[in-house]
Design a protein around this motif. Structure first.
Motif, PDB file in Angstrom:
ATOM      1  N   UNK A   4      23.049  19.152 -13.557  1.00 18.07           N
ATOM      2  CA  UNK A   4      23.899  20.081 -13.922  1.00 18.07           C
ATOM      3  C   UNK A   4      23.560  21.322 -12.974  1.00 18.07           C
ATOM      4  N   UNK A   5      22.447  21.565 -12.684  1.00 19.96           N
ATOM      5  CA  UNK A   5      22.250  22.598 -11.850  1.00 19.96           C
ATOM      6  C   UNK A   5      22.826  22.428 -10.430  1.00 19.96           C
ATOM      7  N   UNK A   6      22.691  21.105  -9.864  1.00 14.41           N
ATOM      8  CA  UNK A   6      23.558  20.851  -8.542  1.00 14.41           C
ATOM      9  C   UNK A   6      24.873  21.256  -8.682  1.00 14.41           C
ATOM     10  N   UNK A   7      25.386  20.555  -9.657  1.00 13.19           N
ATOM     11  CA  UNK A   7      26.889  20.654  -9.925  1.00 13.19           C
ATOM     12  C   UNK A   7      27.445  22.079 -10.310  1.00 13.19           C
ATOM     13  N   UNK A   8      26.239  23.001 -10.667  1.00 12.94           N
ATOM     14  CA  UNK A   8      26.912  24.332 -11.038  1.00 12.94           C
ATOM     15  C   UNK A   8      27.491  24.238 -12.610  1.00 12.94           C
ATOM     16  N   UNK A   9      27.041  23.522 -13.298  1.00 12.70           N
ATOM     17  CA  UNK A   9      27.459  23.319 -14.840  1.00 12.70           C
ATOM     18  C   UNK A   9      26.743  24.188 -15.654  1.00 12.70           C
ATOM     19  N   UNK A  10      27.405  25.279 -16.308  1.00 13.39           N
ATOM     20  CA  UNK A  10      26.568  26.175 -17.292  1.00 13.39           C
ATOM     21  C   UNK A  10      26.806  25.703 -18.705  1.00 13.39           C
ATOM     22  N   UNK A  11      25.613  25.270 -19.268  1.00 21.58           N
ATOM     23  CA  UNK A  11      25.633  24.995 -20.692  1.00 21.58           C
ATOM     24  C   UNK A  11      24.991  25.931 -21.678  1.00 21.58           C
ATOM     25  N   UNK A  12      25.700  26.414 -22.777  1.00 24.48           N
ATOM     26  CA  UNK A  12      25.438  27.392 -23.630  1.00 24.48           C
ATOM     27  C   UNK A  12      23.915  27.201 -24.307  1.00 24.48           C
ATOM     28  N   UNK A  13      23.977  25.745 -25.045  1.00 26.34           N
ATOM     29  CA  UNK A  13      22.936  25.265 -25.752  1.00 26.34           C
ATOM     30  C   UNK A  13      22.000  24.641 -24.796  1.00 26.34           C
ATOM     31  N   UNK A  14      20.834  24.190 -25.014  1.00 28.44           N
ATOM     32  CA  UNK A  14      19.978  23.569 -23.924  1.00 28.44           C
ATOM     33  C   UNK A  14      19.675  21.989 -24.285  1.00 28.44           C
ATOM     34  N   UNK A  15      20.678  21.508 -25.248  1.00 26.66           N
ATOM     35  CA  UNK A  15      20.487  20.148 -25.956  1.00 26.66           C
ATOM     36  C   UNK A  15      20.964  19.237 -24.798  1.00 26.66           C
ATOM     37  N   UNK A  16      20.435  17.976 -24.673  1.00 22.84           N
ATOM     38  CA  UNK A  16      20.728  16.948 -23.677  1.00 22.84           C
ATOM     39  C   UNK A  16      22.274  16.291 -23.782  1.00 22.84           C
ATOM     40  N   UNK A  17      22.792  16.365 -24.937  1.00 23.47           N
ATOM     41  CA  UNK A  17      24.122  16.010 -25.359  1.00 23.47           C
ATOM     42  C   UNK A  17      25.024  16.992 -24.895  1.00 23.47           C
ATOM     43  N   UNK A  18      24.811  18.117 -25.110  1.00 23.82           N
ATOM     44  CA  UNK A  18      25.778  19.403 -24.756  1.00 23.82           C
ATOM     45  C   UNK A  18      25.879  19.208 -23.242  1.00 23.82           C
ATOM     46  N   UNK A  19      24.644  19.079 -22.765  1.00 26.69           N
ATOM     47  CA  UNK A  19      24.449  19.106 -21.027  1.00 26.69           C
ATOM     48  C   UNK A  19      25.437  17.824 -20.639  1.00 26.69           C
ATOM     49  N   UNK A  20      25.139  16.761 -21.298  1.00 23.98           N
ATOM     50  CA  UNK A  20      25.730  15.251 -20.722  1.00 23.98           C
ATOM     51  C   UNK A  20      27.281  15.561 -20.946  1.00 23.98           C
ATOM     52  N   UNK A  21      27.932  16.142 -22.044  1.00 24.43           N
ATOM     53  CA  UNK A  21      29.313  16.146 -22.217  1.00 24.43           C
ATOM     54  C   UNK A  21      29.827  17.180 -21.286  1.00 24.43           C
ATOM     55  N   UNK A  22      29.096  18.111 -21.088  1.00 27.91           N
ATOM     56  CA  UNK A  22      29.595  19.115 -19.931  1.00 27.91           C
ATOM     57  C   UNK A  22      29.738  18.505 -18.924  1.00 27.91           C
ATOM     58  N   UNK A  23      28.730  17.836 -18.408  1.00 31.64           N
ATOM     59  CA  UNK A  23      28.603  17.215 -16.973  1.00 31.64           C
ATOM     60  C   UNK A  23      29.642  16.244 -16.656  1.00 31.64           C
ATOM     61  N   UNK A  24      29.739  15.412 -17.945  1.00 31.09           N
ATOM     62  CA  UNK A  24      30.933  14.339 -17.631  1.00 31.09           C
ATOM     63  C   UNK A  24      32.297  15.048 -17.324  1.00 31.09           C
ATOM     64  N   UNK A  25      32.581  15.839 -18.273  1.00 31.85           N
ATOM     65  CA  UNK A  25      33.804  16.463 -18.105  1.00 31.85           C
ATOM     66  C   UNK A  25      33.930  17.278 -16.799  1.00 31.85           C
ATOM     67  N   UNK A  26      32.982  17.464 -16.014  1.00 28.08           N
ATOM     68  CA  UNK A  26      32.957  18.283 -14.895  1.00 28.08           C
ATOM     69  C   UNK A  26      32.912  17.423 -13.661  1.00 28.08           C
ATOM     70  N   UNK A  27      32.228  16.167 -13.793  1.00 27.63           N
ATOM     71  CA  UNK A  27      32.063  15.141 -12.685  1.00 27.63           C
ATOM     72  C   UNK A  27      33.181  14.816 -11.745  1.00 27.63           C
ATOM     73  N   UNK A  28      34.434  14.623 -12.356  1.00 25.84           N
ATOM     74  CA  UNK A  28      35.660  14.372 -11.673  1.00 25.84           C
ATOM     75  C   UNK A  28      36.395  15.388 -11.016  1.00 25.84           C
ATOM     76  N   UNK A  29      35.937  16.669 -11.127  1.00 25.84           N
ATOM     77  CA  UNK A  29      36.760  17.954 -10.782  1.00 25.84           C
ATOM     78  C   UNK A  29      36.880  17.685  -9.219  1.00 25.84           C
ATOM     79  N   UNK A  30      38.077  17.713  -8.547  1.00 21.17           N
ATOM     80  CA  UNK A  30      38.246  17.531  -7.250  1.00 21.17           C
ATOM     81  C   UNK A  30      37.520  18.613  -6.289  1.00 21.17           C
ATOM     82  N   UNK A  31      37.514  19.848  -6.754  1.00 21.49           N
ATOM     83  CA  UNK A  31      36.782  21.162  -6.048  1.00 21.49           C
ATOM     84  C   UNK A  31      35.423  20.836  -5.982  1.00 21.49           C
TER      85      UNK A  31
END
Length: 802
Positions: free
Chosen positions: A24-51
């Motif tokens: 998440x840090x490498x991809x620049x994904x910011x998560x409000x809560x610190x849970x693994x599930x929330x981070x995983x969901x945000x990371x999965x949604x951001x993973x295929x972003x072209x930019x």
């Protein structure tokens, strides 16, 4: 497809919390809560972003980028064994030491190995994978639910997530690799090369059928002969099966599927001339497409069952022929879309693998199905080691063989350089048109029209020494026509024929006339023929026409030549007569119908003072027409014998000094030898003679005919041994003994005489036993000794025992 790859959510879920946070840090994904599930969901949604993916690509080292390019060739979850072997072969990582492997519970070959994502230039695979995983460009996965939470590094499998892979391919958008100039000599595709091979193969099989093996392949001896006819084999060429001569196999398969060659009773025969003539009468572009489709029928079937050599049960694939045919058609569309420049062949194969991985097995290029298919091929369970690459041995092999073989032989692509990394190809203008027509059968005639209209540039030369040379782009139908009137000598860059008497005769038998042969040679060469060639063809044709079979002919037979001379000189009778076959025999020329002609001839003969007798040699029954005397001399009962009886006596008699026919031994024996008479043929001959003979045949004549014709066959005199006893019941007792019975054969009705015979010899399978006569032979000494001993044991007193 039993194995199914994981989506990105499942792949991320295998990692521990520290690894997820670093991603998440490498991809620049910011998560409000610190849970693994929330981070995983945000990371999965951001993973295929072209930019975001583009930024991650830009930050890769050369080593990490090379590994990512390699992973893109393996869609889905791939066994680390495959990636290790491929990366080592590409010199991206150091070779693995097999002794360092440690068995791990449910991870037999590759237990989780942590890597350092910051080691961007490392030679360790774990470090390079860790760098890609931190950027969510490639993720590791375990062997099941027993694998512990993963760190950044290696595990049992590696995958570029399907969602990320689709974005990466879109960003890269690489065209097929073009080359400025080929690295080797150019072999231009000749559109009509394979057509000539089809004609040569048909000619070779027509001259001598080819035997087939149980696998429906041409047996080795005939394959070498046919390969020589096509110029792809020599007498010393080493190969195992017909498929080891790819050009021969291609042409033979095309000819077979086009029904120009016919399989029957375990051999390959040539179809009739009309079938080949009809095929060659089509324009060459149409023939090219027919050959391509014919080859494709077998090629798609040959790929129906594909078994990988790595030994894993997951890697066995069954691709039904409709699917493989669709895959070939997709390959043709991809080739048709290429530019006209030179393309690196191996680069094109690699490009297809990256952007069209499932072209041979899937209905479309949707990323996830390709992801799943790659998982099935490259995921090795239970510690199996990778063998031959399944895609390379199937899809890659299909692409190479299609471009280097049928597409080149049919003139759709040019090749340059020897097979290998430096080989290149390019689509020819005619090839682009042909593939467009192949993809759109409804518009085939419209698309092919420019090619059909293109003129031929070859020429034919007929030399005074009877040699015919076909040079350049001579139409195939012209070559076929020349093969019907001349002997084929060789077929290389120049096709050579030879005019011979035998070839002209064979052409006449096939329906060619001398004028048609001359017209063909003049038209093909576009020039007058040498006088000696034209005169020889006319002389040969005239000589062959001296032997003519005429069916349903009507003959006029005269009692003397002078009478036929007078009829031929009559201006009213002469138009009714045709050729004069003998001094007393002429053909009748029917003007419209046989009955009308015969009626007019009858009237003319009656007007000339002659009384004609009409007979039907097919339907009229024989009537007494001659008689033999005891010496075999023939006496006719009428002035003009029937032609049938003349033909019958011609094989038995010869003219005597006074001109009358006499039964002749030499003539009878010669006829019997020539016609291979058997004893069973003699009685029908005697019956036929009797039907025409006045009264019964003289006994002396019948006996001589039988003797000279070999009716009696052979006879042998043999010495035998006979046993006599006083009373019939004694012989019955002897024959009741199983050991004695085979030695005795009763002779007399009173039961006191028996022929002593030897016991049957053991059956032998040798050639000598099969040719020895089965007739009775004198009882050998051991047979008599055995019978003598049996008689003495039973109390017989032997008389005349010598």
């Amino acid at each position: 497809m039993a194995a199914v790859g994981k989506r990105i959510n499942a792949l991320l879920n295998g990692y521990g919390v520290p690894a997820i946070r670093e991603m998440a840090a490498t991809r620049g994904v910011t998560v409000v809560t610190g849970s693994k599930k929330a981070t995983l969901v945000a990371l999965a949604e951001h993973a295929a972003d072209p930019d975001s993916v583009a930024r991650m690509l830009a930050g890769l080292s050369a080593e990490q980028r090379a590994l990512l390019d390699l992973l893109l060739l393996y869609p889905g979850e791939v066994s680390t064994s495959y990636i290790t072997a491929a990366a080592t072969a590409a010199r991206l990582v150091q070779p693995d030491d097999p002794k360092s492997r440690q068995l791990y519970y449910y991870s037999y070959v590759h237990p989780p190995v942590p890597g350092n994502p910051a080691a961007a230039h490392s030679k360790r695979l774990a470090d390079l994978v860790a760098g890609l995983s931190a950027r969510v460009l490639a993720l590791a996965s375990g062997e099941g639910s027993y694998t512990p939470a993963l760190e950044l590094g290696l595990a049992a499998h590696i995958a570029v997530p399907a969602e990320v892979r689709a974005t990466l391919l879109g960003l890269l958008n690489e065209p097929p690799p073009q080359v400025a100039a080929p690295a080797g000599p150019v072999a231009g595709g000749e559109p009509r090369y394979a057509h000539r091979g089809l004609f040569l193969l048909w000619s070779a099989v027509r001259a001598k059928p080819a035997q087939l093996t149980q696998m429906a392949l041409v047996r080795k001896v005939d394959a070498r002969r046919l390969g020589q006819a096509l110029g792809v084999a020599e007498k010393t060429t080493e190969f195992d099966t017909e498929t080891d001569l790819p050009y021969l196999y291609f042409v033979r398969v095309a000819a077979h599927n086009l029904h120009l060659l016919i399989e029957r009773d375990g051999r390959l025969d040539a179809a009739g001339r009309e079938r080949l003539r009809e095929f060659l009468a089509q324009p060459w572009p149409v023939r090219t497409l027919r050959m391509l489709a014919a080859w494709l029928d077998t090629a798609a079937h040959d790929l129906a069952m594909i078994t990988d050599t790595s030994g894993g049960w997951q890697t066995n694939r069954y691709l039904p022929p409709p699917t493989t045919r669709h895959g070939y058609e997709r390959l043709f569309r991809l080739i048709a879309a290429l530019p006209g420049d030179w393309i690196a062949l191996e680069g094109f194969v690699r490009w297809l693998r990256r952007y069209h991985f499932g072209f041979l097995a899937l209905p479309d290029d949707e990323p996830l199905p390709i992801y799943d298919l790659g998982t099935q091929l490259y995921r090795l369970s239970y510690g199996a080691l990778p063998g031959e690459d399944p895609w390379e041995s199937c899809e890659g092999d299909v692409v190479r063989k299609a471009l280097q073989g049928p597409l080149h032989w049919l003139g759709l692509v040019d090749l340059a350089g020897a097979p290998g990394p430096e080989q290149a190809f390019r689509l020819t203008p005619a090839g682009r048109t042909l593939l467009a027509a192949f993809a759109d059968p409804a518009r085939e005639a419209e698309i092919l029209a420019p090619l059909v209209a293109s003129p031929a540039t070859g020429r034919v030369v007929v030399q005074p020494n009877f040699q015919i040379l076909a040079m350049g782009d001579v139409p195939d139908e012209t070559l076929f026509a020349l093969s019907e009137v001349a002997e084929l000598v060789r077929a290389e860059q120049v096709v050579e024929f030879k005019l011979t008497r035998g070839a002209v005769y064979a052409a006449q038998q096939a329906g060619w006339t001398a004028s048609a042969i001359l017209d063909l040679l003049r038209g093909a060469s576009g020039a007058p023929l040498a006088q000696n060639v034209e005169r020889s063809i006319l002389d040969w044709a005239a000589a062959h026409e001296r032997i003519v079979f005429r069916r349903n002919a009507t003959l006029l037979a005269a009692r003397e030549p002078a009478l036929l001379d007078r009829l031929a000189a009559d201006p009213q009778t002469a138009p009714l007569l045709a050729e004069r076959l003998l001094p007393t025999l002429a053909l009748v020329r029917p003007p419209a119908g046989g009955a009308v002609s015969l009626a007019g001839l009858d009237r003319r003969l009656l007007a000339a003072g002659e009384l004609p007798a009409t007979s039907d040699v097919i339907h009229d029954a024989p009537v007494p027409a001659f008689a033999f005397d005891a010496a075999g001399r023939v006496t006719w009962k009428g002035p003009l014998p029937d032609l049938r009886v003349l033909g019958l006596l011609a094989g038995l008699t010869r003219p005597g000094p006074d001109g009358s026919l006499v039964l002749d031994e030499k003539t009878v024996r010669a006829t019997a030898t020539a016609r291979r008479w058997k004893p069973a043929d003699v009685p029908p001959l005697l019956d036929a003679l009797t039907a025409w003979h006045e009264g019964p045949l003289p006994a002396a004549v019948e006996r001589r005919i039988k003797v000279w014709a070999g009716y009696q066959g052979r006879a042998q005199l043999r010495a035998v041994t006979i046993l006599t006893v006083d009373r019939p019941e004694l012989l019955d007792e002897l024959r009741a003994d199983p050991a004695v019975a085979p030695l005795l054969a009763p002779l007399a009705a009173d039961g006191t005489l028996a022929l002593v015979v030897p016991p049957p010899a053991p059956r032998s399978r040798g050639r000598r036993a099969a040719t020895e006569p089965a007739a009775e032979a004198p009882a050998p000494a051991d047979t008599l000794d055995a019978l003598r001993q049996a008689l003495l044991e039973r109390g017989f007193t032997l008389d005349g025992d010598e």
